[in-house]
Design a protein around this motif. Structure first.
Motif, PDB file in Angstrom:
ATOM      1  N   MET A   6       1.413   9.175  -8.675  1.00  0.00           N
ATOM      2  CA  MET A   6       0.385   7.790  -8.606  1.00  0.00           C
ATOM      3  C   MET A   6      -0.476   8.247  -9.667  1.00  0.00           C
ATOM      4  O   MET A   6      -1.043   7.220  -9.962  1.00  0.00           O
ATOM      5  CB  MET A   6       0.066   7.928  -7.020  1.00  0.00           C
ATOM      6  N   ALA A   7      -0.926   9.455  -9.813  1.00  0.00           N
ATOM      7  CA  ALA A   7      -2.207   9.549 -10.781  1.00  0.00           C
ATOM      8  C   ALA A   7      -1.724  11.084 -11.369  1.00  0.00           C
ATOM      9  O   ALA A   7      -1.411  11.894 -10.463  1.00  0.00           O
ATOM     10  CB  ALA A   7      -3.334   9.450 -10.286  1.00  0.00           C
ATOM     11  N   TYR A   8      -1.820  11.121 -12.643  1.00  0.00           N
ATOM     12  CA  TYR A   8      -2.121  12.546 -13.217  1.00  0.00           C
ATOM     13  C   TYR A   8      -3.306  12.832 -14.105  1.00  0.00           C
ATOM     14  O   TYR A   8      -3.268  12.043 -15.176  1.00  0.00           O
ATOM     15  CB  TYR A   8      -0.769  12.877 -14.027  1.00  0.00           C
ATOM     16  N   GLU A   9      -4.261  13.484 -13.758  1.00  0.00           N
ATOM     17  CA  GLU A   9      -5.628  13.151 -14.292  1.00  0.00           C
ATOM     18  C   GLU A   9      -5.969  14.747 -14.734  1.00  0.00           C
ATOM     19  O   GLU A   9      -5.866  15.791 -14.120  1.00  0.00           O
ATOM     20  CB  GLU A   9      -6.626  12.813 -13.725  1.00  0.00           C
ATOM     21  N   PHE A  10      -6.842  14.923 -15.839  1.00  0.00           N
ATOM     22  CA  PHE A  10      -7.136  16.130 -16.285  1.00  0.00           C
ATOM     23  C   PHE A  10      -8.466  16.023 -16.785  1.00  0.00           C
ATOM     24  O   PHE A  10      -8.977  15.212 -17.437  1.00  0.00           O
ATOM     25  CB  PHE A  10      -6.291  16.816 -17.430  1.00  0.00           C
ATOM     26  N   LEU A  11      -9.254  17.329 -16.832  1.00  0.00           N
ATOM     27  CA  LEU A  11     -10.545  17.566 -17.489  1.00  0.00           C
ATOM     28  C   LEU A  11     -10.965  18.993 -17.922  1.00  0.00           C
ATOM     29  O   LEU A  11     -10.197  19.945 -17.420  1.00  0.00           O
ATOM     30  CB  LEU A  11     -11.511  17.152 -16.463  1.00  0.00           C
ATOM     31  N   THR A  12     -11.631  19.047 -18.821  1.00  0.00           N
ATOM     32  CA  THR A  12     -12.185  20.339 -19.302  1.00  0.00           C
ATOM     33  C   THR A  12     -13.217  21.126 -18.330  1.00  0.00           C
ATOM     34  O   THR A  12     -13.787  20.136 -17.539  1.00  0.00           O
ATOM     35  CB  THR A  12     -12.407  20.351 -20.704  1.00  0.00           C
ATOM     36  N   HIS A  13     -13.440  22.260 -18.633  1.00  0.00           N
ATOM     37  CA  HIS A  13     -14.619  22.687 -17.481  1.00  0.00           C
ATOM     38  C   HIS A  13     -15.935  22.430 -17.786  1.00  0.00           C
ATOM     39  O   HIS A  13     -16.733  22.146 -16.786  1.00  0.00           O
ATOM     40  CB  HIS A  13     -14.557  24.320 -17.851  1.00  0.00           C
ATOM     41  N   ASN A  14     -16.313  21.869 -18.735  1.00  0.00           N
ATOM     42  CA  ASN A  14     -17.641  21.336 -19.290  1.00  0.00           C
ATOM     43  C   ASN A  14     -17.877  19.943 -18.379  1.00  0.00           C
ATOM     44  O   ASN A  14     -18.837  19.757 -17.966  1.00  0.00           O
ATOM     45  CB  ASN A  14     -18.209  21.374 -20.694  1.00  0.00           C
ATOM     46  N   CYS A  15     -16.652  19.317 -18.354  1.00  0.00           N
ATOM     47  CA  CYS A  15     -16.674  17.904 -17.486  1.00  0.00           C
ATOM     48  C   CYS A  15     -16.880  18.381 -16.150  1.00  0.00           C
ATOM     49  O   CYS A  15     -17.645  17.691 -15.326  1.00  0.00           O
ATOM     50  CB  CYS A  15     -15.405  17.362 -17.696  1.00  0.00           C
ATOM     51  N   LEU A  16     -16.018  19.493 -15.407  1.00  0.00           N
ATOM     52  CA  LEU A  16     -16.335  19.773 -14.076  1.00  0.00           C
ATOM     53  C   LEU A  16     -17.646  20.172 -14.035  1.00  0.00           C
ATOM     54  O   LEU A  16     -18.568  19.816 -12.817  1.00  0.00           O
ATOM     55  CB  LEU A  16     -15.330  20.882 -13.718  1.00  0.00           C
ATOM     56  N   GLN A  17     -18.359  21.158 -14.887  1.00  0.00           N
ATOM     57  CA  GLN A  17     -19.806  21.602 -14.647  1.00  0.00           C
ATOM     58  C   GLN A  17     -20.944  20.145 -14.669  1.00  0.00           C
ATOM     59  O   GLN A  17     -21.667  20.158 -13.791  1.00  0.00           O
ATOM     60  CB  GLN A  17     -20.227  22.345 -15.922  1.00  0.00           C
ATOM     61  N   ALA A  18     -20.637  19.352 -15.413  1.00  0.00           N
ATOM     62  CA  ALA A  18     -21.274  18.086 -15.498  1.00  0.00           C
ATOM     63  C   ALA A  18     -21.376  17.266 -14.135  1.00  0.00           C
ATOM     64  O   ALA A  18     -22.315  17.243 -13.503  1.00  0.00           O
ATOM     65  CB  ALA A  18     -20.940  17.165 -16.571  1.00  0.00           C
ATOM     66  N   VAL A  19     -20.134  17.233 -13.501  1.00  0.00           N
ATOM     67  CA  VAL A  19     -20.005  16.650 -12.161  1.00  0.00           C
ATOM     68  C   VAL A  19     -20.685  17.403 -11.086  1.00  0.00           C
ATOM     69  O   VAL A  19     -21.277  16.821 -10.164  1.00  0.00           O
ATOM     70  CB  VAL A  19     -18.507  16.349 -11.855  1.00  0.00           C
ATOM     71  N   MET A  20     -20.491  18.826 -11.108  1.00  0.00           N
ATOM     72  CA  MET A  20     -21.090  19.593 -10.359  1.00  0.00           C
ATOM     73  C   MET A  20     -22.692  19.531 -10.099  1.00  0.00           C
ATOM     74  O   MET A  20     -23.278  19.547  -9.150  1.00  0.00           O
ATOM     75  CB  MET A  20     -20.531  21.124 -10.556  1.00  0.00           C
ATOM     76  N   THR A  51       0.754  -1.038  -0.079  1.00  0.00           N
ATOM     77  CA  THR A  51      -0.027  -0.090   0.080  1.00  0.00           C
ATOM     78  C   THR A  51       0.875   1.311  -0.092  1.00  0.00           C
ATOM     79  O   THR A  51       1.792   1.206   0.779  1.00  0.00           O
ATOM     80  CB  THR A  51      -0.868   0.129   1.343  1.00  0.00           C
ATOM     81  N   PRO A  52       0.540   2.113  -0.888  1.00  0.00           N
ATOM     82  CA  PRO A  52       1.505   3.297  -0.894  1.00  0.00           C
ATOM     83  C   PRO A  52       1.506   4.137   0.351  1.00  0.00           C
ATOM     84  O   PRO A  52       0.672   4.232   1.342  1.00  0.00           O
ATOM     85  CB  PRO A  52       0.992   3.886  -1.821  1.00  0.00           C
TER      86      PRO A  52
END
Length: 483
Positions: free
Chosen positions: A265-279, A233-234
């Motif tokens: 351990m992880a490097y992830e990205f998202l655009t603003h419309n993705c963040l809006q969908a999650v919100m 486990t890290p």
């Protein structure tokens, strides 16, 4: 007779051609009373995966509890020339677990037993229906983990992960699923049970057949058990969520992280419309007061030194001084870390909930990412401007998830027609940049017509020849990948 009709006859019939009574009678005589169901609700659930393109039309669903039951079923299906579709957690997005021609769905959901963890060898043997997150919890008391991790870990099965060589959010650090599988137990279409490699770390005795089944999407055999390699486990982890100006800035920040003396351990990205969908879907707020071009979730393992926090503070300050980030936050607790992760892991669920989405899962050499993304947006603006793109992914391993949302006023059939043209343009661009049309979810039904963008005719012929050896009648997961 047309090809479709010929295929239906070969595979034992569709919903208009019932399963042979002799087959059903033998099933009733030789198996448990709850082994097979033809209940319409069960056929609907187990006949599909997360793909919404193909209608499920399964002939029956069976629920074995042991490898022996799987082997006996496969022999019967071979005898009666009945097609079989292996089914796990059904979280795939390429139609790999869809039963659309009256096939028997072989659900591994009841084969979920996990053996004791071998702490000395750092391995565990599990049945294929074990849920990924359950394996994590089973191992954590020993300070160990199976480091295959993704948003669907709460429902995906180990067998499905192996059959698709699943990736996920930690590939940058741990690699793909195949790197964490020591041995496999596999049942062929003829009912032979293969024990491949056991729990050996070293085995230099010729061709490693185990690797043929990893990533074969259930077309060569049914994985029933696996011996998994485990990792420690890290240690202490830090989770950052950064706002950056645009996608080129995402890659500039990745260069900074690569040069820093900590383990990514992880490097992830998202655009603003993705963040809006999650919100909207999760009813959460953005960590930031303003809208930004893109966002990065970075998880790192902190250096094991007394100066670790000082180092992190200094590194973070340097990012702002160099104008690498516009804003950022660092999780101060495990709860806050989970909340930040939810902004990334909740994207796929959120998009599906709020509309009909066409998904593409591609991989590119990291050095090609910036040029590819720029050309992709130019392609959409010039040829497909009526469609909105939601982009996120695992920048650290070159994997992009390209989601195209159906406009509310567009008919579904028209949308599917348009995204078919999008795919041709997109995959041409992927080929130009030496990428893959499928990074994580496989080929299945959805992408088999496009396989030539990533595989040569010679490779595809070799695939078919291997398939013929293991499944000469073409009964196992028919129509998938290269069939």
């Amino acid at each position: 007779m047309d090809l479709a009709s010929a295929r239906v006859q070969k595979y034992g019939g569709d919903m208009n051609t019932p399963l042979p009574e002799a087959f059903l009678t033998q099933i009733a005589a030789e198996f448990r009373s709850d082994f097979l169901t033809r209940d319409p609700a069960e056929l609907e659930v187990f006949g599909k995966d997360w793909t919404k393109v193909f209608a499920p039309r399964a002939g029956a669903v069976v629920f074995p509890v042991s490898t022996d039951e799987v082997a006996r079923l496969m022999k019967l299906c071979t005898k009666f020339k009945i097609a079989v579709v292996p089914s796990g957690g059904r979280t795939g997005l390429a139609g790999g677990a869809v039963a659309s021609n009256g096939e028997v769905v072989l659900s591994l959901s009841k084969m979920n037993r996990m053996h004791e963890v071998d702490v000395l060898a750092q391995t565990v043997r599990v049945q294929a229906g074990a849920v990924t997150e359950s394996v994590h919890k089973h191992c954590e008391a020993h300070g160990l983990t199976w480091p295959v991790d993704f948003a669907s870990k709460g429902s995906s099965h180990v067998g499905g992960n192996i059959a698709t060589n699943a990736g996920g959010v930690k590939v940058i650090h741990y690699g793909l699923t195949r790197d964490w599988v020591l041995g496999l137990q596999v049942v062929t279409m003829g009912g032979e049970v293969l024990e491949l490699n056991g729990s050996l770390e070293k085995n230099n005795t010729g061709v490693d057949l185990r690797q043929l089944f990893i990533g074969s999407e259930g077309t060569l055999g049914v994985i029933t058990e696996a011996t998994l390699r485990l990792a420690r486990t890290p240690g202490d982890l830090s989770v950052f969520f950064f706002a950056v100006k645009d996608i080129p800035a995402v890659l500039e920040l990745f260069q900074e992280a690569r040069r820093a003396p900590f383990e990514i351990m992880a490097y992830e990205f998202l655009t603003h419309n993705c963040l809006q969908a999650v919100m909207r879907n999760l009813n959460v707020k953005s960590p930031f007061a303003h809208e930004h071009g893109a966002y990065v979730l970075l998880e790192v393992q902190r250096p094991k030194s007394a100066d670790a926090q000082i180092f992190l503070d200094g590194w973070l300050a340097g990012l702002f001084e160099k104008d690498r980030v516009v804003d950022g936050t660092l999780a101060q607790s495990t709860r806050e870390a989970r909340e930040l992760w939810s902004l990334r892991e909740g994207i796929a669920e959120s998009l599906v909930r709020w509309g009909f989405v066409h998904k593409n899962d591609i991989a590119l050499p990291i050095a090609q990412l910036e040029d590819f993304i720029a050309e992709m947006y130019q392609m959409f603006a010039g040829r497909h401007s009526s469609l909105e793109v939601y982009l996120f992914g695992h920048i650290g391993d070159g994997n992009l998830h390209i989601n195209t949302m159906k406009p509310a006023d567009m008919d579904k059939s028209e949308f599917l027609k348009q995204v078919h043209e999008v795919d041709k343009d997109l995959f041409t661009l992927v080929h130009k940049h030496e990428g893959s049309i499928s990074a994580e979810h496989g080929i299945g039904l959805l992408k088999k017509a496009s396989l030539h963008y990533s595989r040569t005719p010679v490779e595809i012929e070799y695939f078919r020849a291997i398939k013929k050896i293991f499944d000469p009648d073409g009964l196992l997961n028919p129509g998938k990948i290269f069939d």
